[in-house]
Each structure stands twice: as structure tokens, then as C-alpha cells.
Design an enzyme around this catalytic site. Structure first.
Site: not given
Length: 652
Positions: A371, A484, A486, A497
Site C-alpha cells: 500500500h 474511518y 477512505s 487519500t
């Protein structure tokens, strides 16, 4: 941080010069490309707007609004005071420093450097902590879901993607508004001849938003190399070979020839067939397990691998176009598929590779990706393209004859392992097994409604899904969790992001009305609450996509700070960043499901998608949370919401 930005820019610049030289010299036929875009791939890149730094007072206002549903009255007053002190003092100074630094680095975004540092400095293992997966839908022609055919077709389509990208022929990534003039060939031809410094403005005027594509060069020939303290991203664009893993063994063979042309599909098939027929017993000490380790431990072991004479082997792994994992398993349901694609057995993966395509024995396929280098936009585009290409014009038919001629040129890599390295593999595998043993994954499909029914009520489908998660957690645990969601900021140069904070005073009030009705609740009253939730969520989403959230701004300010201000030491700041509900959605007919592990030990990882007539959830959790019960509560919440959409009162 400046070194990191310059290194990334230099690496991309070298890649672009290399790709352009290949573009001029390649004699590839159209069959080797996905398509030929009228507008060059990177035409909009130079004119993309820069990611804005929000006003500090707006960031603090948004931060406090997000804290309100999580805190009691006394806690909120204390946090509000700390935040206002930060706004008037240290925060103001840090903000000015951030703005000044941003003006000196106009080639990138203010978040890019700190975000790379955050990922690359993290010492936790990549598996479960960072790498997510996206599963591809099955091939519509069932016979092509045979493992060899599917692996060969996906590989050939991935090579077409690579060649189309490097030739500058990949259609630029553009978000189109409805009825956009920018979709027409006539407009594209006009934009093609516009100066690169003005191309974005022309597209914007036509109702389309070009997106940042700076991450795309890391899709191929890239790996995250473990280093003590901070890892390094390495890209070797000269690599022409594919890395294939099966039963913990590692193989390589070329998928590009010396001139940069794609190897014949029959040749790819022959090599994969040879690998699948290799009956060599699984290695007692599979080196892939090392990539599941703590990053500092793995960095030390990699140095020992180099010292033991494995430099050429590691170079072959790092420089491979991508990693293809052939798994000897069948995946009959979403739960087993999720476990396999998220972590597998820990040995038939090289988690450091930027991109791994996984194909199971029954043809179930997915992408697992590292990532730090990029986000979902680039990977989803890759997934969409290879799914479409491999199903519309498959390169290999099941049972088709091979290329014939010479013996397949795939070769098995061999690692030299001494006793210390063998022990390292054993320890890594044991730690991996212990970690995944505590992970639960479950999935749910709600089939009584989806996007169409929600939109008919003039509500946001994403807002309804997020509200259902808030209601479910409140129903199960009695509290509103830090949440959360994204959101991509790819509309800006080097955007990454931003965080949407779905938990709000509106969702808390609405969730409590549904879950804890103290009286009969009429449908019109509940519909009004749903409308307020939807409107607020829409504002949050728009703000985040336009770079006007608060999380990344506060993160960048903290990254600049030499000491910890009372604002960052406030327990409420730690609590809101302890994301108990971590959620992400992907919308594409090519995606079967997606998933990731929770980001905290007492959290839930929620992958979801709102389809036209159904809603799917894929949820992971550790022993602190009951995943199946959460999904049961999500279903109950959706049933209640859709009952209200149908005009029914809520009574308990």
C-alpha cells in the site's frame, strides 16, 4: 521528508524517460495494447491542480464537529479548549511553516512526503496490517475459469496494460460528470493538441476531472525493500520477467522480449503449464514467509540473504514485472476466498511486491497489493482493464495446444539458506500462523434493496450504508465508534487519500432513534433524520474529495512538529484516530469482493459495496469483536432503514 519527495520524483522521471525511449523503439502491433488513446496517458499531469491546504480554522472546526458524537459534554469542552489553544498558538505557527514548505515544492503535494514516511517507517508486518485485496469477478465463460487458462489470460492482459501504459496509449484516468462533452473523440482530439500546461483546464471546462496518474509507474517492476528504520521503494523498469509462486517455490520467465514486445500467449501458457506440473516437494524453508515479518527483523534477514550469496535471486524477485501466485486451493465461498486473498498460507506470497495477482485452482482470482506506493484508484483501474481485456479477447483458450518447439524457459529460483536464515523462516511462519489464527472474516448480502431504492428516496447510497454500520455498532455495543472511511484525493497532483468521518451528531441521533426508540417513531420523522444524515454525509464526502478534510492537515502539522503539543497529547485525539470501524468501498462490476484486516486490535475492517439491488459487506475482526453478530446487526439496521423508505413506522 524533502529527500523522500526528491527521490520519488527522480525515480518517476527516470521511468518516464525509459518508457518514452521504449515507445519510440517498440514495433509492437495493436494486438499487444489494450487500446490506443487519442489523448496521451500523462497529458493532463502537468496541469493538474495542487492539493490545497485547508484553512486552519476550518480544520479545527471540522475536527471538533467529528469529535462531538464521540465525547460527553465535559470531555468535549476540554478538547474544544485544547483545540482553540492550538489554533491560536503552536498550530498557527506549524500551519505557516507547512504553507511555506508547500510553496517551495510545487511539483508535489503537501501530504505526499509525510504519507510515504508514515508507510515506509512503519515496522509492523505488511500482511494484515497494510496489504488489502480486491477479488475479480469470475470470467463469464465458465470454462475459462480453469486455473491455467485464467492465469495465462490475466497475465497476457496485464502485459498489455503495461505496454499500453508505457507507450503513453492508456486512456487517461478521468472522472466524467453526466453528459460530459469530454467523452467525445472530437473533444479528445482538440485536447490532444492543447499545451500540457492547459489540458486540465480544457477538460474541466467540459465537465470532466482528470485524475493524478503519478502512482501508475509503481504498478510494475516495483517492490518495497525492507531497511532498518525505514523501507525503500525500488522500481527496475528494465525487468522483462514474471515472478510466479507455487507451493512456496519461486519461478521466473520472460513475458517481454529484448525489444519490449509481448511474448506469445502460447509461450506464457506453456511456462505456466510447466510450473503447474512441477512435482518438486514444497520447500521446507519457503523464503516468502520472510515477507510476513516485522520490517526491522526482515531487513536484518535480507542482509543475511545477500551475504549468503542470494543477490542475483533477490534482484530477480525485486525486478519482476509483477508476482503471479498460483494457489493449490479451491475457494467455494466468500469467507475462504477472503482469507486466502488477504493472507493465504504466508509462504506462497512475496508481500513486498507492489502487485500480486493470485489465481486459485478453481480460477478465483484477486489482487493483493503493497500500500505504500499507491492507493485504490490505480489498482482498481488495473483490475478493471485486465478483467475486461481477458474476458473480451482472451489470449488463451482452455485446452488449447501450446507453442511447441523448445522446452519452456521458466526456471525455479533457488535460495541459499544457512541455519540462521532457516530459523528466521521458521520464526516468521510461526508468528504469521499465530496472527492469522486470531482473524475472523464473515460476509453478508442484503438482497432486499440497494442503490436504486435509496436513490428513489433521494438519499445517498453510501450515507445509508455508513448509517447502517453506525446503527449496528450502537445496537451491538451501545456506543458510537470512531469511524474511518477512505476517500481519494486523486483529483489533485500527487493526491493520496483523505478521511471521511461518517460518525456525526446526525448519525448518532438517527441511530439512537432507530435502535433505542423511547416511543413510537413515525416514518416521516425517521425519513427526515435519514435526509439530514444523507445531506451531511454528502458534504463530508465532497469536502474530503476536494482536499478539505481535517485528518491529513493535522497529520502533516504533527509531522512537522518537533515536540508533542497538548493538542496531539489529548486523549480525544488518540481516540478519534483509534479507528474501531475502518471502512472502504469499491464500485465496479469487475470486483467480486474486497477486504482488509482491522487497523486496531479491537476494531473491524469493513469492505462494502452498494449495488443496484443489493448491498454486500465483507468484515474482518480479531477476538475483541464478534464479526458475525455485527453483520447480523447490520442486516437488522438495513431492514429497518428500508422499511422506513417504504413508508412504514418503526415500532418496538
Amino acid at each position: 521528508m524533502l529527500r523522500a519527495r526528491k527521490a520519488a520524483a527522480l525515480s518517476q522521471s527516470r521511468w518516464l524517460r525509459w518508457a518514452f525511449s521504449k515507445r519510440k523503439s517498440s514495433s509492437s502491433s495493436d494486438s499487444e495494447f489494450l487500446h490506443r488513446s487519442i489523448v496521451p496517458t500523462m497529458h493532463y499531469q502537468k496541469s493538474l491542480p495542487r492539493l490545497p491546504i485547508p484553512k486552519l480554522e476550518d480544520t479545527i472546526r471540522r475536527y471538533l464537529a467529528a469529535q462531538q458524537p464521540l465525547l460527553d459534554e465535559q470531555q468535549f469542552r476540554e478538547t474544544e479548549k485544547v483545540a482553540q489553544d492550538f489554533l491560536a498558538g503552536e498550530g498557527k505557527r506549524l500551519h505557516q511553516e507547512l504553507v511555506a514548505q508547500d510553496k517551495k515544492n510545487k511539483h508535489t503535494s503537501y501530504i505526499s512526503g509525510p504519507w510515504f514516511d508514515m508507510y515506509l517507517s512503519a515496522r509492523e508486518p505488511l500482511v494484515l496490517n497494510f496489504n488489502p485485496f480486491m477479488s475479480l469477478a469470475p470470467d463469464p465463460e465458465s470454462e475459462r475459469n480453469e486455473q491455467l487458462a485464467r492465469a495465462a489470460n490475466l497475465t497476457c492482459s496485464a502485459v498489455r496494460f503495461l505496454k499500453t501504459l508505457r507507450a503513453g496509449l492508456l486512456e487517461p484516468e478521468v472522472y466524467h460528470l453526466e453528459r460530459s462533452r469530454a467523452r467525445s473523440d472530437a473533444f479528445k482530439k482538440l485536447v490532444r493538441w492543447a499545451p500540457a500546461s492547459l489540458a486540465w483546464y480544457a477538460s474541466f471546462a467540459a465537465g470532466a476531472f482528470p485524475l493524478d496518474m503519478s502512482q501508475y509507474f509503481r504498478l510494475f517492476n516495483s517492490t518495497r525493500v525492507p531497511r532498518a528504520g525505514r523501507d525503500e521503494l525500488v522500481t527496475e523498469p528494465d525487468g522483462r520477467h514474471l515472478l510466479v509462486m507455487r507451493k512456496g517455490h519461486m519461478y521466473v520467465f520472460d513475458v517481454l522480449d529484448r525489444d519490449g514486445n509481448a511474448v506469445a500467449p502460447a509461450r506464457v501458457r506453456d511456462n505456466l503449464s510447466w510450473i503447474l506440473s512441477d512435482e518438486t516437494p514444497a520447500p521446507a524453508f519457503p523464503p516468502g514467509a520472510l515477507t510476513t515479518e516485522n520490517r526491522d527483523v526482515w531487513a536484518g534477514l535480507r542482509e543475511k540473504l545477500l551475504a549468503a550469496g542470494n543477490e542475483e535471486t533477490l534482484r530477480a524477485v525485486d525486478g519482476a514485472v509483477f508476482c503471479l501466485c498460483l494457489d493449490d486451493v479451491e475457494l467455494p465461498d466468500a469467507v475462504r476466498a477472503s482469507h486466502n486473498m488477504l493472507h493465504g498460507d504466508g509462504v506462497n506470497r512475496w508481500f513486498d511486491k507492489s502487485l500480486s495477482v493470485i489465481v486459485a485452482r478453481d480460477g478465483h482470482a484477486a489482487i493483493n497489493f503493497e500500500h505504500s506506493w499507491g492507493d485504490g484508484v490505480a489498482v482498481l483501474r488495473f483490475l478493471n482493464e485486465i478483467f475486461s481485456d481477458s474476458t473480451r479477447r482472451p489470449a488463451v483458450a482452455p485446452g488449447s495446444p501450446g507453442a511447441g518447439g523448445p522446452t519452456p524457459d521458466a526456471r525455479r529460483l533457488s535460495f541459499r539458506l544457512d541455519d540462521e536464515l532457516r530459523e528466521g523462516v521458521v520464526r516468521a511462519k510461526a508468528a504469521f500462523d499465530a496472527a492469522v489464527a486470531g482473524l475472523t472474516i464473515d460476509a453478508m448480502q442484503f438482497t432486499d434493496g440497494g442503490k436504486e431504492r435509496v436513490k428513489k428516496s433521494k438519499l445517498s447510497p453510501d450515507a445509508v450504508a455508513q448509517l447502517a454500520f453506525q446503527m449496528a455498532f450502537l445496537r451491538q455495543y451501545g456506543v458510537t465508534p470512531a469511524t474511518y472511511e477512505s476517500c481519494s484525493t486523486a483529483a489533485f497532483k500527487h493526491g493520496r487519500t483523505e478521511t471521511i468521518r461518517p460518525a456525526s451528531v446526525f448519525t448518532r441521533r438517527c441511530a439512537e432513534a432507530f435502535v433505542r426508540p423511547d416511543r413510537h417513531r413515525a416514518a416521516p420523522e425517521l425519513m427526515e433524520m435519514l435526509r439530514l444524515c444523507s445531506e451531511h454525509h454528502g458534504r463530508l464526502t465532497k469536502e474530503a474529495a476536494m482536499g478539505q478534510g481535517f485528518d491529513r492537515h493535522l497529520f502533516a502539522l504533527r509531522h512537522l512538529s518537533a515536540s508533542t503539543h497538548a493538542f496531539y497529547a489529548d486523549p480525544a485525539y488518540a481516540a478519534i484516530n483509534h479507528n474501531v470501524l475502518s471502512t472502504s468501498t469499491l464500485s465496479s462490476p469487475a470486483v467480486g469482493l474486497g477486504g482488509f484486516a482491522p487497523v486496531v486490535a479491537d476494531g473491524l475492517g469493513v469492505g462494502y459495496n452498494v449495488h443496484d439491488d443489493w448491498i454486500g459487506c465483507n468484515v474482518s475482526g480479531y477476538p475483541a469483536r464478534d464479526v458475525s453478530e455485527f453483520l447480523r446487526c447490520v442486516r437488522l439496521s438495513l431492514e429497518d432503514i428500508f422499511a422506513v423508505l417504504d413508508g412504514k413506522d418503526l415500532a418496538r
